[in-house]
Design an enzyme around this catalytic site. Structure first.
Site, PDB file in Angstrom:
ATOM      1  CD  GLU A   1       2.051  11.684  -2.254  1.00  0.00           C
ATOM      2  OE1 GLU A   1       3.031  10.984  -2.605  1.00  0.00           O
ATOM      3  OE2 GLU A   1       1.616  11.712  -1.101  1.00  0.00           O
ATOM      4  CG  HIS A   2       2.143  12.894  -8.170  1.00  0.00           C
ATOM      5  ND1 HIS A   2       2.572  12.015  -9.140  1.00  0.00           N
ATOM      6  CD2 HIS A   2       1.052  12.324  -7.604  1.00  0.00           C
ATOM      7  CE1 HIS A   2       1.760  10.960  -9.167  1.00  0.00           C
ATOM      8  NE2 HIS A   2       0.843  11.107  -8.243  1.00  0.00           N
TER       9      HIS A   2
ATOM     10  N   GLY B   1       0.264   1.156  -1.287  1.00  0.00           N
ATOM     11  CA  GLY B   1       1.053   2.385  -1.428  1.00  0.00           C
ATOM     12  C   GLY B   1       1.791   2.758  -0.148  1.00  0.00           C
TER      13      GLY B   1
ATOM     14  CB  SER C   1       7.070   1.996   0.932  1.00  0.00           C
ATOM     15  OG  SER C   1       6.873   3.133   0.178  1.00  0.00           O
TER      16      SER C   1
ATOM     17  CG  ASP D   1       8.776   4.848  -1.408  1.00  0.00           C
ATOM     18  OD1 ASP D   1       8.350   5.949  -0.999  1.00  0.00           O
ATOM     19  OD2 ASP D   1       8.282   4.244  -2.379  1.00  0.00           O
TER      20      ASP D   1
END
Length: 413
Positions: A50-51, A143, A145, A191
């Site tokens: 993540e990130h 969140g 997608s 995504d």
């Protein structure tokens, strides 16, 4: 172990699905004839990584059984008429599939227009038009997608209608460009890649630097993923995302100055970072610490899956959450509550926030027999709203022509 009820249903979007069958009369009443084509694409959850997508990192998402389905028939002209069950009271949105295509209102239609625009170089000279009814059970704003599911669904529909054979990576890139250019949303490649290239029973390891991917099998038996929606979206998230990107850039600048080989945080080691702790702001150091360790955790998660070591995968997922909470500071009270509740529940080996943060969902790895109790526990945890749902890695995008799915739904029309 047997699968919980939520995972037993055929993936939504199988043409025999009740929600899709229920939309067939709506298609006929809107457009005056039955559909002859259909396409579907799934939402996704990121299991770990993540990130890190904007730092050339690695991510490990899976497709979910939540899907967006397009029922369609071709027109002889270039006009598109677009309707959806989520805005069925509104008249169909109309636009012409040509170079003059621009974003407009309603905003949800821009995802469709952007994809159509991206496929114009491959379009037939005439007969580009379509009548389309969209049906979706991908929760919006959670969140998961929903936008990528819509884009990839339309791309898959166009490829089927126009007889195109386009690599799934290229389909993902065109869909991403649609989101960047027509919906004005800056997003990485993850995504669209997972929606386009997901495969049942597999996670997809995506290298955000090379834009390549590898399927990683999820063991057949024993564990499921439970996705839980916090039903919150904190407004402060607006300015926080660019701020995190800036802080990562600040850390990278210090690293590149000292170690010219470091072109992105993907290249940096913990040792290099620790050497420079005093030469960058403490927050930027923390942000970079998260990214460097998170990329390593994704590599370790791949190894754990290949070794069928689900306890290790769970440990990595929870370590990711702690890092997002303490070093990257994108969690929130509701997400932390859900993760803590899951971690103390029977059968759970790991849990974390997933997505950009400040709300959205958690993802929990749980032994299959304990999944129904966990769904119930998490649903109660925050008191109502769309809650928790267990699933196994679902298939990616697909399309049908009328002959293939008329058998599935009985005669349509």
């Amino acid at each position: 172990g047997h699968l919980p009820a939520a995972a037993k249903r055929p993936p939504f979007g199988a043409m025999s699905d009740p929600e899709v069958r229920a939309a067939l009369p709506e298609f006929e009443s809107t457009f005056g004839a039955p559909p002859t084509l259909a396409a579907q694409a799934p939402g996704r959850v990121n299991v770990i990584g993540e990130h890190v997508d904007y730092c050339d990192g690695l991510v490990l998402p899976t497709a979910l059984p939540f899907r967006t389905v397009a029922l369609a028939r071709r027109r002889e002209d270039n006009l598109w008429r677009l309707s959806s069950t989520f805005s069925s009271d509104a008249p169909p949105v109309e636009f012409t599939a040509d170079e003059g295509l621009r974003p407009g209102s309603p905003s949800w239609a821009n995802y469709v227009k952007g994809v159509v625009h991206g496929y114009l170089p491959d379009a037939p000279a005439t007969g580009r038009g379509m009548e389309v009814l969209l049906v979706s059970n991908v929760p919006v704003g959670a969140g998961l997608s929903s936008s990528a599911a819509l884009e990839v669904c339309i791309a898959t529909l166009l490829e089927a209608a126009w007889g195109l054979s386009i690599a799934p990576e290229e389909k993902a890139r065109r869909s991403r460009k649609a989101e960047n250019d027509f919906a004005g949303a800056p997003c990485g490649i993850m995504d669209q890649f997972i929606s386009s290239m997901g495969a049942a029973g597999n996670l997809l390891l995506i290298d955000c630097r090379t834009e390549t991917s590898e399927l990683v099998p999820f063991p057949d038996e024993g564990y499921v993923l439970v996705v839980c929606n916090s039903n919150v979206k904190h407004s402060l998230s607006g300015g926080e995302y660019p701020e995190r990107v800036r802080q990562c850039g600040e850390a990278l600048a210090a690293l590149t100055a000292a170690f010219p080989g470091v072109k992105s945080l993907r290249d940096a080691t913990m040792e290099q970072l620790q050497q420079l702790e005093d030469s960058m702001p403490p927050l930027s150091f923390n942000r970079a610490m998260h990214v460097v360790q998170e990329i390593r955790r994704v590599e370790q998660a791949r190894e754990a899956l290949l070794n069928r070591d689900m306890a290790q995968l769970g440990r990595l997922m929870h370590a990711s959450h702690v890092s997002l909470r303490d070093l990257f500071e994108v969690s929130c009270e509701e997400l932390d509550t859900l993760v803590e509740s899951a971690m103390s529940a029977p059968g759970v080996v790991g849990s974390r926030m997933t997505g950009g943060g400040f709300g959205g969902c958690t993802v929990t790895l749980v032994a299959t027999p304990h999944a129904p109790a966990l769904e119930e526990r998490l649903s109660r945890c925050l008191g109502g709203g769309w809650s928790a749902s267990a699933s196994r890695p679902a298939p990616g995008a697909a399309s049908w022509t009328s002959t293939r799915w008329r058998r599935a739904v009985g005669r349509v029309g």
